[in-house]
Design a protein around this motif. Sequence first.
Motif, PDB file in Angstrom:
ATOM      1  N   TYR A 162       0.846  -1.187   0.000  1.00  0.00           N
ATOM      2  CA  TYR A 162       0.000   0.000   0.000  1.00  0.00           C
ATOM      3  C   TYR A 162       0.883   1.239   0.000  1.00  0.00           C
ATOM      4  O   TYR A 162       1.816   1.336   0.789  1.00  0.00           O
ATOM      5  CB  TYR A 162      -0.856   0.074   1.254  1.00  0.00           C
ATOM      6  N   GLY A 163       0.563   2.173  -0.811  1.00  0.00           N
ATOM      7  CA  GLY A 163       1.308   3.423  -0.799  1.00  0.00           C
ATOM      8  C   GLY A 163       0.615   4.470   0.045  1.00  0.00           C
ATOM      9  O   GLY A 163      -0.551   4.343   0.382  1.00  0.00           O
ATOM     10  N   SER A 164       1.329   5.495   0.399  1.00  0.00           N
ATOM     11  CA  SER A 164       0.682   6.675   0.963  1.00  0.00           C
ATOM     12  C   SER A 164       1.103   7.855   0.109  1.00  0.00           C
ATOM     13  O   SER A 164       2.200   7.891  -0.418  1.00  0.00           O
ATOM     14  CB  SER A 164       1.096   6.911   2.411  1.00  0.00           C
TER      15      SER A 164
ATOM     16  N   HIS B 142      -7.672   1.082   3.617  1.00  0.00           N
ATOM     17  CA  HIS B 142      -6.322   1.525   3.990  1.00  0.00           C
ATOM     18  C   HIS B 142      -6.045   2.925   3.433  1.00  0.00           C
ATOM     19  O   HIS B 142      -5.577   3.809   4.150  1.00  0.00           O
ATOM     20  CB  HIS B 142      -5.319   0.499   3.460  1.00  0.00           C
ATOM     21  N   GLU B 143      -6.359   3.130   2.155  1.00  0.00           N
ATOM     22  CA  GLU B 143      -6.057   4.424   1.532  1.00  0.00           C
ATOM     23  C   GLU B 143      -6.942   5.535   2.095  1.00  0.00           C
ATOM     24  O   GLU B 143      -6.516   6.686   2.233  1.00  0.00           O
ATOM     25  CB  GLU B 143      -6.199   4.338   0.014  1.00  0.00           C
TER      26      GLU B 143
ATOM     27  N   HIS C  84      -5.342   6.707   5.168  1.00  0.00           N
ATOM     28  CA  HIS C  84      -4.300   7.697   4.839  1.00  0.00           C
ATOM     29  C   HIS C  84      -4.942   9.059   4.596  1.00  0.00           C
ATOM     30  O   HIS C  84      -4.439  10.090   5.044  1.00  0.00           O
ATOM     31  CB  HIS C  84      -3.563   7.297   3.555  1.00  0.00           C
TER      32      HIS C  84
ATOM     33  N   HIS D 213       1.752   4.816   7.959  1.00  0.00           N
ATOM     34  CA  HIS D 213       2.012   3.386   8.139  1.00  0.00           C
ATOM     35  C   HIS D 213       2.550   3.077   9.534  1.00  0.00           C
ATOM     36  O   HIS D 213       3.151   3.927  10.179  1.00  0.00           O
ATOM     37  CB  HIS D 213       3.031   2.915   7.103  1.00  0.00           C
TER      38      HIS D 213
HETATM   39 ZN   LIG Z   1      -0.344   2.926   2.818  1.00  0.00          ZN
END
Ligand SMILES: [Zn+2]
Length: 258
Positions: A14-16, A211-212, A215, A221
């Motif tokens: 997962y990105g942020s 999850h996003e 954010h 994270h």
């Molecule tokens: Zn993330």
Amino acid sequence: MLPWLVVLTVAAVYGSRWLPAVGVDAPWLALVPAAARDHPRPGVEEADGRLAPAVIPATPATSYAFLATQQDSTGATVPVAWSPCRPIHVVVDPTGAPADLADQVRAATAEIAAASGLTFVDDGLVVEPADPDRPAFLPDRYGDRWAPVLVRFTDAATVPSLAGTVVGVGGPQSVADSRGRRYHVTGVVYLDTDLLQPGLTTTDWPSVLRHELAHLVGLDHVEDPTQLMNPVATVSTFAAGDLAGLAALGQGACAPGV
Ligand SMILES: [Zn+2]
């Protein structure tokens, strides 16, 4: 299957997306036509107090982190947060998405509202291309207010931070009032179309969406693998640390100046 597809199956990351802040607002900006400004008039929809009660987590927990913090007027360190005194507007572009994307966004934002005491408003479906540098203020599209949060599927060709094993990016954009206090005012959640290809990843996209969106509210994270805010897919729902962090992020100050 190509080799890089195997990698994605093993580790869906997962990105942020922590967007750079835009400039300081001032009340006189309201006197300038929206088309000539890069900010809306301040205080749109801002109430005198919070719209919903603050939340006390059912289970005390410390396994959470914030994307950004600042000093409040007493010198205490507090997270940069959304105003609890105005709603967070959300639009969904269903292009290329599963038929239930809008339903899943409503469900996930309802979960986050219950956990945080923040208020979300569904502004419906739009057609808005993904933009890795989406402006916070889009008056031609959304009028004289901060742009609503955009949720949609897209790909790495359009949003380069989705390259490789990253399956989603999301985050808020913040601005400062005349005292220098920051507030989140808009943001994006971009889900990778790789999530929709059978066998490409074992991660289910509604979990990535949750999850996003966390954010987007301001959570960063954590290394704890039992939390949804761990950067690698392990759990699919909010755990105690996630919920405690969301509750804290719901206790920001009102933001009449932005
Ligand atoms: Zn993330």
